[in-house]
Design an enzyme around this catalytic site. Structure first.
Site, PDB file in Angstrom:
ATOM      1  N   LYS A  98      81.036  56.545 -32.250  1.00 16.33           N
ATOM      2  CA  LYS A  98      81.911  56.221 -33.334  1.00 16.33           C
ATOM      3  C   LYS A  98      83.309  55.734 -33.180  1.00 16.33           C
ATOM      4  CE  LYS A  98      82.714  61.264 -34.644  1.00 16.33           C
ATOM      5  NZ  LYS A  98      83.396  61.825 -33.311  1.00 16.33           N
ATOM      6  N   LYS A 127      86.319  59.034 -20.719  1.00 17.11           N
ATOM      7  CA  LYS A 127      87.538  58.612 -21.788  1.00 17.11           C
ATOM      8  C   LYS A 127      88.624  58.397 -20.911  1.00 17.11           C
ATOM      9  CE  LYS A 127      85.443  60.566 -25.757  1.00 17.11           C
ATOM     10  NZ  LYS A 127      85.694  61.599 -26.998  1.00 17.11           N
ATOM     11  N   LYS A 153      75.604  54.587 -25.136  1.00 17.12           N
ATOM     12  CA  LYS A 153      75.414  55.513 -26.634  1.00 17.12           C
ATOM     13  C   LYS A 153      76.043  55.028 -27.759  1.00 17.12           C
ATOM     14  CE  LYS A 153      77.823  59.432 -27.262  1.00 17.12           C
ATOM     15  NZ  LYS A 153      78.276  60.503 -28.013  1.00 17.12           N
TER      16      LYS A 153
END
Ligand code: ATP
Ligand code: LTN
Length: 331
Positions: A200, A114, A197
């Site tokens: 969302k 991130k 992966k």
């Protein structure tokens, strides 16, 4: 014996839920709630470690509670609550921060992923400290097992390390939790890139099947999902990662074994396989969507469940927090 054991898990209200959350998390929780004392949280304090729109955050928080209920989590059996409604989490998280090595936080895969998308000056300290808050979530409830997807293993390991460290320094206070990872479905991959992966936060909406997607969108996303070279529908993670992922999703929706699906499509092409998968996905998601929509019409009922939930949560967490504060030497 198992009935006395506790599980704790949570989902962040940081985007729209997809089938990865259903198969990797909620569906398993529903099965586990009969065996364990179960606590399911909506982790809004984790969600704000990356920027969120305040109104959307509020709406999604309630939405996730609705999905928990629609998926079959029974508030009579399980505790459902919102993290920010129980301030014990942030309080214990601060304490745990003081025994967490900076280097371990920096090495966390999720932090590296991130933060690599941000400029150094723009990386919030909360993103680095995210795992200590997660450790607090888990340790406050004397949790035995944490049902999560594969990606969260490292965070649960840290929770265990911190419990051990605190216990050995200040005396036994926390249970050492273990991760509980299902062998199958713990890592559903993106429909557009099977090396990533299903997420969302992916900007490409075609990469995931949202729990609220319309039937035509579901069929369409499966139709345009990437495939591998060759024609055979066989499960081979290395050579055919895209088909392996679609076979996994097929198996999860249908309940059929992979080998039986392979047999069924032995002399058939990707087109027919995808068409059937689209129809199966629609048929299984529709009842879930209906339950969600019914709850959506009655938000007050869901808010009441959350109010009751936090009362039960607080009864457990306040004892652990008081013990930790006493042991650490707070007046
Ligand atoms: P991000 O938005 O960064 O992808 P996330 O969706 O992984 O975040 P959460 O919403 O907190 O983060 O995930 C909740 C649970 O769902 C976790 O246990 C996680 O492992 C599981 N999960 C999420 N995505 C998948 C997936 N693709 N396959 C299986 N399980 C998943
Ligand atoms: N980090 C998790 C969400 C999460 C969680 C938890 C899961 C926050 N606190 C405690 C299990 C137990 C995630 O991103 N999936």
């Amino acid at each position: 014996m198992k009935s006395q054991q506790t599980i704790f898990s949570g989902i962040q209200p940081s985007g729209d839920l997809h089938i990865g959350h259903y198969f990797g998390a909620m569906k398993n929780w529903v099965a586990l709630q009969n065996q364990y004392r179960s606590i399911f949280c909506i982790v809004d304090e984790h969600a704000i470690t990356v920027p969120q729109d305040p109104e959307k955050l509020r709406e999604r928080t309630l939405d996730i509670a609705m999905w928990y209920l629609a998926a079959g989590i029974d508030p009579k059996r399980s505790i459902i609550f919102v993290q920010s409604h129980n301030s014990d989490h942030t309080e214990l998280s601060w304490i745990l921060n003081t025994i967490t090595p900076f280097g371990e936080l920096e090495r966390m895969t999720q932090f590296k992923d991130k933060s690599s998308k941000m400029k150094k000056a723009g990386i919030p300290a909360g993103l680095l400290n995210y795992p200590t808050l997660m450790a607090a979530d888990i340790l406050l409830y004397q949790t035995d097992a944490v049902p999560v997807g594969e990606d969260q293993k490292q965070h649960v390991e840290l929770a265990r390390t911190l419990a051990r460290k605190f216990n050995s320094r200040f005396g036994v206070t926390f249970k050492e939790p273990k991760e509980l990872i299902q062998k199958f479905g713990s890592r559903i991959m993106s429909l557009q890139d099977p090396t990533k992966k299903m997420s969302k936060s992916d900007e490409n909406k075609n990469s995931y099947i949202g729990l609220l997607d319309a039937p035509d969108d579901i069929r369409g996303k499966i139709k345009i999902a990437v495939t591998d070279s060759g024609k055979e529908i066989i499960f081979n993670q290395e050579k055919k990662p895209a088909i392996a992922n679609l076979l996994t999703i097929f198996s999860l929706f249908s309940g059929l074994q992979i080998k039986d699906i392979e047999k069924k499509y032995k002399r058939k092409g990707y087109g027919e396989f995808k068409k059937d998968l689209g129809n199966i996905a629609v048929a299984h998601l529709e009842p879930l969507q209906q339950k969600y929509r019914a709850l959506k019409k009655n938000p007050e009922q869901v808010k009441e469940i959350l109010r009751e939930g936090v009362k039960s949560a607080k009864q457990i967490s306040s004892k652990t927090l008081a013990d930790a504060k006493q042991k650490i030497g707070f007046l």
